[in-house]
Design a protein around this motif. Structure first.
Motif, PDB file in Angstrom:
ATOM      1  N   THR A  54       0.834  -1.206   0.000  1.00 53.84           N
ATOM      2  CA  THR A  54       0.000   0.000   0.000  1.00 53.84           C
ATOM      3  C   THR A  54       0.867   1.254   0.000  1.00 53.84           C
ATOM      4  O   THR A  54       2.039   1.223   0.394  1.00 53.84           O
ATOM      5  CB  THR A  54      -0.917   0.057   1.241  1.00 53.84           C
ATOM      6  OG1 THR A  54      -0.103   0.217   2.410  1.00 53.84           O
ATOM      7  CG2 THR A  54      -1.783  -1.189   1.360  1.00 53.84           C
ATOM      8  N   ASP A  56       0.435   3.682   1.999  1.00 52.71           N
ATOM      9  CA  ASP A  56       0.696   3.978   3.405  1.00 52.71           C
ATOM     10  C   ASP A  56       1.921   3.228   3.913  1.00 52.71           C
ATOM     11  O   ASP A  56       2.751   3.798   4.624  1.00 52.71           O
ATOM     12  CB  ASP A  56      -0.529   3.632   4.252  1.00 52.71           C
ATOM     13  CG  ASP A  56      -0.350   4.050   5.698  1.00 52.71           C
ATOM     14  OD1 ASP A  56      -0.077   5.247   5.942  1.00 52.71           O
ATOM     15  OD2 ASP A  56      -0.474   3.179   6.588  1.00 52.71           O
ATOM     16  N   GLU A  57       2.066   1.961   3.565  1.00 51.28           N
ATOM     17  CA  GLU A  57       3.247   1.197   3.978  1.00 51.28           C
ATOM     18  C   GLU A  57       4.524   1.823   3.420  1.00 51.28           C
ATOM     19  O   GLU A  57       5.525   1.940   4.122  1.00 51.28           O
ATOM     20  CB  GLU A  57       3.158  -0.254   3.510  1.00 51.28           C
ATOM     21  CG  GLU A  57       2.198  -1.102   4.297  1.00 51.28           C
ATOM     22  CD  GLU A  57       2.093  -2.509   3.748  1.00 51.28           C
ATOM     23  OE1 GLU A  57       1.963  -3.422   4.566  1.00 51.28           O
ATOM     24  OE2 GLU A  57       2.127  -2.700   2.516  1.00 51.28           O
ATOM     25  N   TYR A  59       4.928   4.980   2.553  1.00 52.99           N
ATOM     26  CA  TYR A  59       5.148   6.258   3.230  1.00 52.99           C
ATOM     27  C   TYR A  59       5.777   6.049   4.600  1.00 52.99           C
ATOM     28  O   TYR A  59       6.728   6.734   4.967  1.00 52.99           O
ATOM     29  CB  TYR A  59       3.845   7.051   3.360  1.00 52.99           C
ATOM     30  CG  TYR A  59       4.051   8.341   4.106  1.00 52.99           C
ATOM     31  CD1 TYR A  59       4.843   9.355   3.559  1.00 52.99           C
ATOM     32  CD2 TYR A  59       3.523   8.542   5.371  1.00 52.99           C
ATOM     33  CE1 TYR A  59       5.074  10.527   4.248  1.00 52.99           C
ATOM     34  CE2 TYR A  59       3.752   9.713   6.059  1.00 52.99           C
ATOM     35  CZ  TYR A  59       4.523  10.702   5.492  1.00 52.99           C
ATOM     36  OH  TYR A  59       4.765  11.859   6.178  1.00 52.99           O
ATOM     37  N   VAL A  60       5.288   5.095   5.358  1.00 47.24           N
ATOM     38  CA  VAL A  60       5.862   4.808   6.673  1.00 47.24           C
ATOM     39  C   VAL A  60       7.335   4.406   6.525  1.00 47.24           C
ATOM     40  O   VAL A  60       8.192   4.860   7.276  1.00 47.24           O
ATOM     41  CB  VAL A  60       5.048   3.719   7.404  1.00 47.24           C
ATOM     42  CG1 VAL A  60       5.767   3.240   8.654  1.00 47.24           C
ATOM     43  CG2 VAL A  60       3.662   4.244   7.752  1.00 47.24           C
ATOM     44  N   SER A  63       9.284   7.647   5.393  1.00 45.94           N
ATOM     45  CA  SER A  63       9.120   8.875   6.179  1.00 45.94           C
ATOM     46  C   SER A  63      10.226   9.103   7.202  1.00 45.94           C
ATOM     47  O   SER A  63      10.277  10.165   7.824  1.00 45.94           O
ATOM     48  CB  SER A  63       7.751   8.917   6.853  1.00 45.94           C
ATOM     49  OG  SER A  63       7.643   7.885   7.812  1.00 45.94           O
ATOM     50  N   LEU A  70       3.983  13.572   3.095  1.00 49.11           N
ATOM     51  CA  LEU A  70       2.660  13.304   2.579  1.00 49.11           C
ATOM     52  C   LEU A  70       2.064  14.637   2.160  1.00 49.11           C
ATOM     53  O   LEU A  70       1.990  15.562   2.965  1.00 49.11           O
ATOM     54  CB  LEU A  70       1.815  12.666   3.678  1.00 49.11           C
ATOM     55  CG  LEU A  70       0.505  12.017   3.304  1.00 49.11           C
ATOM     56  CD1 LEU A  70       0.737  10.825   2.374  1.00 49.11           C
ATOM     57  CD2 LEU A  70      -0.215  11.565   4.556  1.00 49.11           C
ATOM     58  N   SER A  73      -3.955  13.032   0.617  1.00 51.89           N
ATOM     59  CA  SER A  73      -4.295  11.670   1.046  1.00 51.89           C
ATOM     60  C   SER A  73      -3.904  10.599   0.031  1.00 51.89           C
ATOM     61  O   SER A  73      -3.944   9.418   0.346  1.00 51.89           O
ATOM     62  CB  SER A  73      -5.789  11.577   1.329  1.00 51.89           C
ATOM     63  OG  SER A  73      -6.519  11.839   0.145  1.00 51.89           O
TER      64      SER A  73
END
Length: 121
Positions: A54, A56-57, A59-60, A63, A70, A73
C-alpha cells in the motif's frame, strides 16, 4: 539488486522495514496474510520479508527521511525534487524538473512547498 520489504514474524507483517539483496536471499515462497491474498515471502540472511502493498506502507518506510512528506491523502513526494508549485483550487500543484506530471498538494500541506510557489497564495 536491493529490495525493500516489511519484516514477517509468526506469519504476520510486523511493520519493520529493511532492505535485502539477492545475495541475502535463501529462498522465496508464496504467503497468504489473509484469505485470497497471495504475496511473495522472502527468506533471507536478514530475516523473513514480504512486499509492501500500500501507499501507506511505503510512506511509513520512507518517512524516516525528513524530505519525504505526505502532500495529500493520495500521494507523498521527495520535497528535494520539487522545482516549483502553483495554486490550484484551495491547494496547489507541485512540479518536478524533467518529469511531466505534477502532484496535488492539499490546503493543509501547502506549508511544505510554500517557498516554491511561483504565484501568490
Amino acid at each position: 539488486m536491493e529490495l525493500l520489504g516489511v519484516r514477517v514474524e509468526n506469519g504476520r507483517p510486523v511493520g519493520d522495514f529493511d532492505t535485502f539483496t539477492i545475495d541475502d536471499l535463501y529462498f522465496a515462497e508464496t504467503f497468504s496474510p489473509k484469505a485470497n491474498h497471495l504475496l511473495p515471502l522472502f527468506h533471507t540472511r536478514k530475516g523473513t520479508f514480504t512486499v509492501l502493498t500500500t501507499l501507506d506502507e511505503h510512506y511509513v518506510a520512507f518517512s524516516k527521511y525528513e524530505f519525504i512528506k505526505l502532500l495529500d491523502s493520495k500521494n507523498f513526494a521527495n520535497l528535494n525534487n520539487i522545482t516549483h508549485a502553483e495554486p490550484f483550487g484551495r491547494g496547489a500543484k507541485a512540479y518536478f524538473n524533467d518529469y511531466p506530471l505534477p502532484i496535488t498538494v492539499s490546503r493543509d500541506k501547502k506549508k511544505y512547498i510554500r517557498h516554491l510557489m511561483t504565484k501568490g497564495l
